[in-house]
Design an enzyme around this catalytic site. Structure first.
Site, short mmCIF file in Angstrom:
data_model
loop_
_atom_site.label_atom_id
_atom_site.label_comp_id
_atom_site.label_asym_id
_atom_site.label_seq_id
_atom_site.Cartn_x
_atom_site.Cartn_y
_atom_site.Cartn_z
N SER A 148 -3.67 10.09 33.35
CA SER A 148 -4.74 10.74 32.61
C SER A 148 -4.25 12.02 31.93
CB SER A 148 -5.92 11.01 33.55
OG SER A 148 -7.07 11.35 32.86
N GLU A 242 -11.49 0.89 29.70
CA GLU A 242 -11.59 2.34 29.74
C GLU A 242 -11.77 2.98 28.37
OE1 GLU A 242 -8.05 4.78 30.66
OE2 GLU A 242 -7.21 2.91 31.43
N HIS A 272 -10.26 3.42 34.09
CA HIS A 272 -9.40 4.60 34.05
C HIS A 272 -8.72 4.84 35.41
CE1 HIS A 272 -8.03 8.32 32.28
NE2 HIS A 272 -8.45 9.01 33.32
#
Length: 306
Positions: A148, A242, A272
């Protein structure tokens, strides 16, 4: 087709995730992540040892999976929308990646926004990497990895190192990376109901706290818009469900056009950073196995070329 376990895990993640709620403060988000409410504090493989270390002044942890010695290092940069996360919250994920790659991991504790906006987290990432090369490894024995926001920092670090003429790592691995922070990705809207972890309208203000007064399209904030020539081999893993999907796909294509060796994995029905579901979710376990195999291939290639 996604497994039954993944369907259950998706439901639990949706119930437990605070990042898709607008009424939660950064303090609450940080406390939730540290407690493992988002399933991030996964247990490390039996026999894993963690040791605190100062990586050139940056707080960090060595994460040592079981085994006799570890050739090379995975330097792991945690996610958390630039405002939360730590070696503790991501120790389990880093440990499982290190075990799959048969390496040790260095998990860094970079400064967080809003107290420390851009470029603080990037500076800390670079400081830790330079310390690692100075004190422990050659660049050909290092792989950068991150999830991320951590994936964003990994890519930005590669760009900064290349611009400075410094040694690049053997490869990089990015799990659901934030490749653009300008909020223009199509899937931010089209996948809003499919991703159980992130919502653009709630994550946007968190990212803005990191961007500060800078242009979010600046290459060190949005690597999607950078000149990507000369970067090392990349493994990008992203879920089909995602909100960051379109930006990751665009980045992969941009990197390939620049001559970068890119392995792109789009996992059907995943969301995610689904890799946090290991070892209970088979898709998460397989994804981590893929990461370990990729890292071993790259380090072996570097060793043969030496």
């Amino acid at each position: 087709m996604p497994s039954l376990r993944s369907a259950l895990f998706r439901h639990l993640v949706r119930l437990g995730s605070l990042s898709n709620r607008a009424d939660v403060s950064i303090t609450q988000l940080r406390a939730s992540m540290e407690k493992g409410d988002w399933f991030l504090s996964l247990s490390a493989p039996c026999g894993t040892v963690s040791e605190p270390v100062s990586a050139g002044g940056i707080p960090a942890e060595w994460v040592l999976p079981p085994g006799k010695g570890h050739r090379g290092t995975v330097m792991f940069v945690h996610g958390g929308a630039f405002v939360m996360g730590s070696p503790r919250s991501h120790r389990g994920l880093a440990a499982r990646i290190a075990a799959a790659a048969q390496l040790r991991a260095l998990v860094i504790d970079y400064r967080l926004a809003p107290e420390h906006p851009f470029p603080a987290a990037l500076e800390d990432t670079l400081t830790a990497y330079r310390w690692l090369l100075r004190e422990h490894c050659q660049s050909s024995e290092v792989v950068l990895a991150g999830d991320s926001a951590g994936g964003n920092l990994v890519l930005a670090a590669l760009l900064a190192l290349r611009a400075a003429g410094e040694a690049l790592p053997a490869a990089a691995v990015c799990l659901s990376p934030a490749t653009a922070l300008d909020g223009k990705g199509e899937s931010l809207r089209t996948h809003a109901e499919r991703d159980p972890v992130l919502r653009a309208e709630t994550v946007g203000p968190l990212v803005a706290a990191y961007v500060g007064n800078h242009d979010p399209a600046e290459p060190l904030l949005s690597p999607l818009y950078a000149d990507l020539h000369g970067l090392p081999p990349l493994l990008l893993q992203v879920g089909s469900d995602e909100i960051l999907l379109s930006d990751v796909l665009a980045f992969a294509e941009h990197a390939r056009q620049a001559g970068v060796a890119v392995e792109l994995e789009v996992w059907e029905g995943m969301w995610h950073v689904w890799q946090i579901g290991a070892p209970w979710m088979p898709e998460a376990t397989r994804a981590i196995q893929h990461i370990g195999a990729f890292i071993q291939r790259q380090l072996t290639s570097q060793a043969r070329a030496a």
